[in-house]
Write an enzyme that holds these catalytic residues in place. Structure first.
Site, PDB file in Angstrom:
ATOM      1  N   HIS A 180     123.280 -29.008  24.700  1.00 39.30           N
ATOM      2  CA  HIS A 180     122.029 -29.706  24.387  1.00 39.30           C
ATOM      3  C   HIS A 180     122.089 -31.179  24.793  1.00 39.30           C
ATOM      4  CE1 HIS A 180     120.177 -26.330  22.287  1.00 39.30           C
ATOM      5  NE2 HIS A 180     121.386 -26.061  21.827  1.00 39.30           N
ATOM      6  N   GLU A 243     112.827 -15.491  36.126  1.00 36.86           N
ATOM      7  CA  GLU A 243     113.853 -15.345  37.166  1.00 36.86           C
ATOM      8  C   GLU A 243     114.466 -13.949  37.102  1.00 36.86           C
ATOM      9  OE1 GLU A 243     118.257 -17.188  38.345  1.00 36.86           O
ATOM     10  OE2 GLU A 243     116.936 -18.286  36.993  1.00 36.86           O
ATOM     11  N   ARG A 244     114.794 -13.515  35.906  1.00 40.29           N
ATOM     12  CA  ARG A 244     115.445 -12.203  35.764  1.00 40.29           C
ATOM     13  C   ARG A 244     114.489 -11.064  36.062  1.00 40.29           C
ATOM     14  NH1 ARG A 244     118.832 -14.629  30.620  1.00 40.29           N
ATOM     15  NH2 ARG A 244     120.498 -15.489  31.943  1.00 40.29           N
ATOM     16  N   GLY A 370     121.649 -14.962  38.465  1.00 38.68           N
ATOM     17  CA  GLY A 370     120.598 -14.889  37.460  1.00 38.68           C
ATOM     18  C   GLY A 370     121.113 -14.463  36.094  1.00 38.68           C
TER      19      GLY A 370
END
Length: 386
Positions: A180, A243-244, A370
């Site tokens: 993060h 994306e996947r 990915g």
């Protein structure tokens, strides 16, 4: 089963894509494979044809159409043409959303017109020699120097790495923040200290330039921060589902195409005085692959439909768990089908001149990039078991 996903408009777009492939890609593909990179003219031709920036607002030169089914048509046709080298899917479906959703108005004016015309080729640099799916392992750093960042580090396995004019780099901006404490910085061609390494020699997708990138004291203007400071983790997670899904679309399209090629081959090829298709083992192999493809196609099409339905009102689209299911299942199926189809081609399947041989090596990366199959299963398992 008849597909109900696409309308007449989508099929008309499919015809445009096929014409583009026939005229601008396939005649040059063998040379691109030898060169290890596609020509810039191909990117410009794609821009002229309106294939880049489908979801980008019209005021910046894009298509202004967020219907993911058009992106799916592109993925299907490029897969069936065995032409992954011209990475339009990466440009449109993976990098595009970062620019359309996170860029400021000033950044959009700077980058999106070239993105849509093909004058600006894009890449995203996340993977490092020691960090892949684990974002906490990223070592590339960006240190605040007032009106700019000083970027240092290296990336590897970067698709479009040689051609890219604009690279979205994942860098550590708050060292103590872990995953993060990462931000997205846009590095542009010509920035001092930004160097390309090798165009990596892969077992497949030879014409798709995949490179090492190095950043040594690169001055990145504060105006090139994309999205929120220390917000990369959230930004990356938000865009990973699409994306996947895009990879899954290519996966099932690749499996179906291999099945078509192999079905035709076993009908024509003779052994022991009769076509291979007359042998029970061959018929069982084809039957099994056809069934697996049909079941997978139904699920992936439903995922596409849900991505379109949920994406329109909320901007979120398909949920991460179903995207992970689609990605690992479709790509593992593609891998299995490629292996079985190559086997059914016998010695010819091992020859590079046969499409099944290229599909075997080109498609192998699908279960890795990915997010690997193992990572996909981990995401699904956590959602079910906590």
């Amino acid at each position: 089963m008849k597909r109900t996903l696409y309308t007449e408009d989508h099929e008309a777009f499919r015809a445009v894509v096929r014409t583009f492939l026939e005229k601008e890609v396939l005649p040059h593909y063998e040379q691109w494979e030898k060169d290890g990179i596609v020509s810039r003219e191909a990117w410009l031709a794609a821009g002229r044809q309106g294939l880049l920036g489908l979801a980008v607002e019209e005021e910046y030169g894009g298509g202004g159409n967020t219907d993911f089914r058009y992106a799916s048509v592109l993925a299907e046709e490029f897969t069936r043409a065995a032409a992954p080298g011209l990475a339009i899917g990466l440009h449109n479906d993976i990098i595009g959303p970062y620019l359309t959703k996170l860029a400021t108005d000033e950044q959009k004016r700077r980058w999106l017109p070239g993105f849509c015309s093909g004058e600006i080729v894009t890449a995203i640099a996340m993977t490092e020699p020691g960090a892949g799916s684990d974002l906490q392992g990223i070592r590339t750093t960006a240190v605040d120097h007032g009106d700019h960042w000083i970027l240092n580090g290296s990336k590897t396995f970067i698709s479009n790495g040689i051609l890219a004019d604009l690279v979205i780099v994942v860098a550590k901006t708050t060292p103590e923040g872990g995953a993060h404490g990462l931000s997205l910085l846009v590095v542009e061609r010509g920035m001092e200290g930004f160097e390309r390494g090798r165009n990596l020699d892969k077992i497949g997708q030879k014409s798709q330039d995949t490179a090492e990138l190095f950043f040594e004291d690169v001055r990145v203007p504060k105006e090139n921060l994309l999205g929120e400071l220390d917000g990369a983790f959230v930004h990356l997670m938000t865009n990973l589902a699409q994306e996947r899904l895009a990879i899954a679309v290519a996966g099932i399209a690749g499996a179906e195409h291999l099945l078509e090629l192999t079905t035709r081959y076993v009908k024509e090829r003779e052994a022991f005085g009769r076509p291979l298709a007359k042998l029970q083992h061959v018929r069982f192999e084809i039957a099994e692959m056809a069934t697996e493809c049909a079941v997978t196609r139904t699920f992936v099409d439903r995922c596409i439909a849900q991505h379109v339905e949920e994406g329109a009102p909320t901007g979120l689209g398909l949920d991460p768990v179903n995207a992970s299911m689609a990605k690992w299942w479709a790509t593992e199926l593609q891998k299995r089908v490629a292996d079985r189809c190559l086997q059914l081609h016998g010695g010819y399947g091992y020859m590079s001149e046969f499409p099944v041989a290229r599909a075997f090596t080109d498609g192998r990366i699908q279960t890795i990039y990915g997010g690997t199959t193992e990572i996909m299963k981990e995401i699904i398992g956590r959602s079910l078991l906590g």
